[in-house]
Design a protein around this motif. Sequence first.
Motif, short mmCIF file in Angstrom:
data_model
loop_
_atom_site.label_atom_id
_atom_site.label_comp_id
_atom_site.label_asym_id
_atom_site.label_seq_id
_atom_site.Cartn_x
_atom_site.Cartn_y
_atom_site.Cartn_z
N HIS A 11 -9.47 0.23 -8.19
CA HIS A 11 -8.23 0.71 -7.57
C HIS A 11 -8.51 1.89 -6.64
N ARG A 12 -9.34 2.80 -7.05
CA ARG A 12 -9.67 3.95 -6.20
C ARG A 12 -10.40 3.51 -4.95
N TYR B 85 -10.18 0.57 -3.52
CA TYR B 85 -9.19 -0.12 -2.69
C TYR B 85 -8.30 0.89 -1.95
N ASP B 86 -7.80 1.89 -2.66
CA ASP B 86 -6.94 2.91 -2.06
C ASP B 86 -7.65 3.68 -0.95
N ARG B 87 -8.96 3.81 -1.07
CA ARG B 87 -9.74 4.54 -0.05
C ARG B 87 -10.22 3.62 1.07
N ASN C 297 6.37 -0.77 -9.37
CA ASN C 297 5.31 -1.61 -9.93
C ASN C 297 5.77 -3.03 -10.28
N GLN D 136 -11.55 -4.81 0.32
CA GLN D 136 -10.36 -5.55 0.73
C GLN D 136 -10.30 -6.86 -0.04
N HIS E 219 0.84 -1.20 0.00
CA HIS E 219 0.00 0.00 0.00
C HIS E 219 0.88 1.25 0.00
N GLY E 220 0.48 2.25 -0.76
CA GLY E 220 1.17 3.52 -0.77
C GLY E 220 2.32 3.64 -1.76
N ARG E 221 2.43 2.69 -2.67
CA ARG E 221 3.50 2.74 -3.68
C ARG E 221 3.01 3.58 -4.86
N ASN E 222 3.95 4.16 -5.58
CA ASN E 222 3.59 5.01 -6.72
C ASN E 222 4.14 4.40 -8.01
N TRP E 223 3.25 3.90 -8.85
CA TRP E 223 3.68 3.28 -10.11
C TRP E 223 4.38 4.27 -11.02
#
Length: 59
Positions: free
Chosen positions: A24-25, A27-29, A11, A33, A2-6
């Motif tokens: 994806h949005r 999941y990020d929010r 990636n 799960q 979590h928190g990685r930037n492609w």
Amino acid sequence: MHGRNWRDGHNPAEDGIPLRVDLHRAYDRGLMQFDDEHRLIAVSPDLRGPYGQYLRRPT
């Protein structure tokens, strides 16, 4: 992870699975799960309508 930037090259394949932008949005929010086998195991009540059918059912 979590928190990685492609965009910065974070990636590698072992980081996870590709998701559509809407998934994806969510999941990020923290609205959905996945388990270690990439199965959907939790969905926010607000998203149950469009995505609840994909929840992994207990066997």
